[in-house]
Each structure stands twice: as structure tokens, then as C-alpha cells.
Design a protein around this motif. Structure first.
Motif, mmCIF file in Angstrom:
data_model
loop_
_atom_site.group_PDB
_atom_site.id
_atom_site.type_symbol
_atom_site.label_atom_id
_atom_site.label_comp_id
_atom_site.label_asym_id
_atom_site.label_seq_id
_atom_site.Cartn_x
_atom_site.Cartn_y
_atom_site.Cartn_z
ATOM 1 N N ALA A 1 37.780 -16.993 -10.012
ATOM 2 C CA ALA A 1 38.771 -16.648 -8.983
ATOM 3 C C ALA A 1 39.384 -17.923 -8.402
ATOM 4 O O ALA A 1 40.609 -17.984 -8.185
ATOM 5 C CB ALA A 1 38.115 -15.817 -7.883
ATOM 6 N N TRP A 2 38.563 -18.927 -8.152
ATOM 7 C CA TRP A 2 39.084 -20.200 -7.654
ATOM 8 C C TRP A 2 40.069 -20.798 -8.662
ATOM 9 O O TRP A 2 41.160 -21.234 -8.289
ATOM 10 C CB TRP A 2 37.938 -21.179 -7.388
ATOM 11 N N ALA A 3 39.666 -20.830 -9.938
ATOM 12 C CA ALA A 3 40.512 -21.427 -10.982
ATOM 13 C C ALA A 3 41.834 -20.682 -11.108
ATOM 14 O O ALA A 3 42.893 -21.303 -11.296
ATOM 15 C CB ALA A 3 39.773 -21.451 -12.321
ATOM 16 N N ARG A 4 41.813 -19.368 -10.989
ATOM 17 C CA ARG A 4 43.058 -18.599 -11.017
ATOM 18 C C ARG A 4 43.948 -18.981 -9.839
ATOM 19 O O ARG A 4 45.148 -19.137 -9.981
ATOM 20 C CB ARG A 4 42.775 -17.096 -11.004
ATOM 21 N N GLY A 5 43.344 -19.103 -8.679
ATOM 22 C CA GLY A 5 44.079 -19.484 -7.481
ATOM 23 C C GLY A 5 44.703 -20.859 -7.588
ATOM 24 O O GLY A 5 45.745 -21.142 -6.977
ATOM 25 N N GLU A 6 44.084 -21.725 -8.385
ATOM 26 C CA GLU A 6 44.598 -23.080 -8.602
ATOM 27 C C GLU A 6 45.580 -23.148 -9.766
ATOM 28 O O GLU A 6 46.092 -24.216 -10.095
ATOM 29 C CB GLU A 6 43.436 -24.048 -8.885
ATOM 30 N N GLY B 1 24.370 -19.844 -9.342
ATOM 31 C CA GLY B 1 23.559 -18.640 -9.445
ATOM 32 C C GLY B 1 24.361 -17.412 -9.842
ATOM 33 O O GLY B 1 25.503 -17.524 -10.302
ATOM 34 N N PRO B 2 23.760 -16.219 -9.638
ATOM 35 C CA PRO B 2 24.422 -14.977 -10.037
ATOM 36 C C PRO B 2 25.800 -14.834 -9.377
ATOM 37 O O PRO B 2 25.947 -15.071 -8.182
ATOM 38 C CB PRO B 2 23.465 -13.878 -9.548
ATOM 39 N N GLY B 3 26.769 -14.511 -10.196
ATOM 40 C CA GLY B 3 28.122 -14.318 -9.686
ATOM 41 C C GLY B 3 28.942 -15.586 -9.559
ATOM 42 O O GLY B 3 30.120 -15.531 -9.221
ATOM 43 N N ALA B 4 28.327 -16.748 -9.808
ATOM 44 C CA ALA B 4 29.052 -18.013 -9.648
ATOM 45 C C ALA B 4 30.255 -18.088 -10.584
ATOM 46 O O ALA B 4 31.330 -18.527 -10.174
ATOM 47 C CB ALA B 4 28.122 -19.202 -9.882
ATOM 48 N N ALA B 5 30.077 -17.673 -11.818
ATOM 49 C CA ALA B 5 31.187 -17.763 -12.775
ATOM 50 C C ALA B 5 32.378 -16.948 -12.286
ATOM 51 O O ALA B 5 33.527 -17.406 -12.365
ATOM 52 C CB ALA B 5 30.748 -17.306 -14.167
ATOM 53 N N ALA C 1 33.362 -24.585 -4.309
ATOM 54 C CA ALA C 1 34.197 -23.396 -4.113
ATOM 55 C C ALA C 1 33.558 -22.111 -4.625
ATOM 56 O O ALA C 1 33.844 -21.041 -4.101
ATOM 57 C CB ALA C 1 35.556 -23.600 -4.783
ATOM 58 N N GLY C 2 32.704 -22.196 -5.651
ATOM 59 C CA GLY C 2 32.145 -20.983 -6.236
ATOM 60 C C GLY C 2 30.644 -20.878 -6.177
ATOM 61 O O GLY C 2 30.073 -19.853 -6.533
ATOM 62 N N GLY C 3 29.984 -21.936 -5.768
ATOM 63 C CA GLY C 3 28.530 -21.906 -5.675
ATOM 64 C C GLY C 3 27.849 -21.874 -7.036
ATOM 65 O O GLY C 3 28.461 -22.128 -8.063
#
Length: 93
Positions: free
Chosen positions: A84-89, A75-79, A71-73
Motif C-alpha cells: 500500500a505504501w509503494a502504491r501511494g508512492e 511480521g504478518p501483514g507487513a507485505a 512505513a509498513g512494519g
């Protein structure tokens, strides 16, 4: 017959000073029941910015297992993407 012992909580190894312990904690999170991994998802997201490449790798693998997809990949920006994914969940405020 041996007595059943509750699993060791993941929060302490994921916060350990030793990067090998953090990596092992993140690796173990992949194999724990979903509820236990969901409980430490925020910490796993934080570990995506860890100085240790192995910790980052294991945290990513645990999050992929939890999400069922990448969901987040990486590298840079992954966190930020994983956050954002974790918030959505509903895993983060």
C-alpha cells in the motif's frame, strides 16, 4: 586511473534461487542511489514474504531506508502494508 563501471543491476540478485544472494541484493539496495532502489521496490515488497528470515530482514531494512521510516512494519501483514505504501508512492500499479 581506472575506468568507471556501471553498477550491477539489482533485479537478478533479488530474483536469485539462492537465499543468500537475495539477501545480499536486498542489503545492497539500501546503499544504492534512491532511483535504483525505487526501481526494485516492488520486488523488495515481494521479498517480505520470502521463506528466508534473512531475506525478509534485508528487504525490510531496504524499504525502511527508501521510505525514510518504517512505513509498513514487519511480521504478518507487513507485505500488504508495504505494498500500500509503494502504491501511494507510485512505485507499484
Amino acid at each position: 586511473p581506472s575506468a568507471r563501471r556501471d553498477a550491477i543491476p539489482l533485479a537478478r540478485p533479488l530474483a536469485a534461487a539462492d537465499p543468500d544472494v537475495r539477501a545480499l541484493g536486498a542489503e545492497l539496495a539500501r546503499f544504492r542511489p534512491r532511483e535504483q532502489t525505487r526501481a526494485v521496490a516492488g520486488r523488495l515488497v515481494e521479498l517480505l514474504d520470502d521463506p528466508s528470515p534473512e531475506v525478509r530482514h534485508q528487504a525490510h531494512a531496504a524499504l525502511v531506508a527508501l521510505a525514510g521510516s518504517d512505513a509498513g512494519g514487519e511480521g504478518p501483514g507487513a507485505a500488504a502494508r508495504w505494498r500500500a505504501w509503494a502504491r501511494g508512492e507510485g512505485l507499484l500499479p
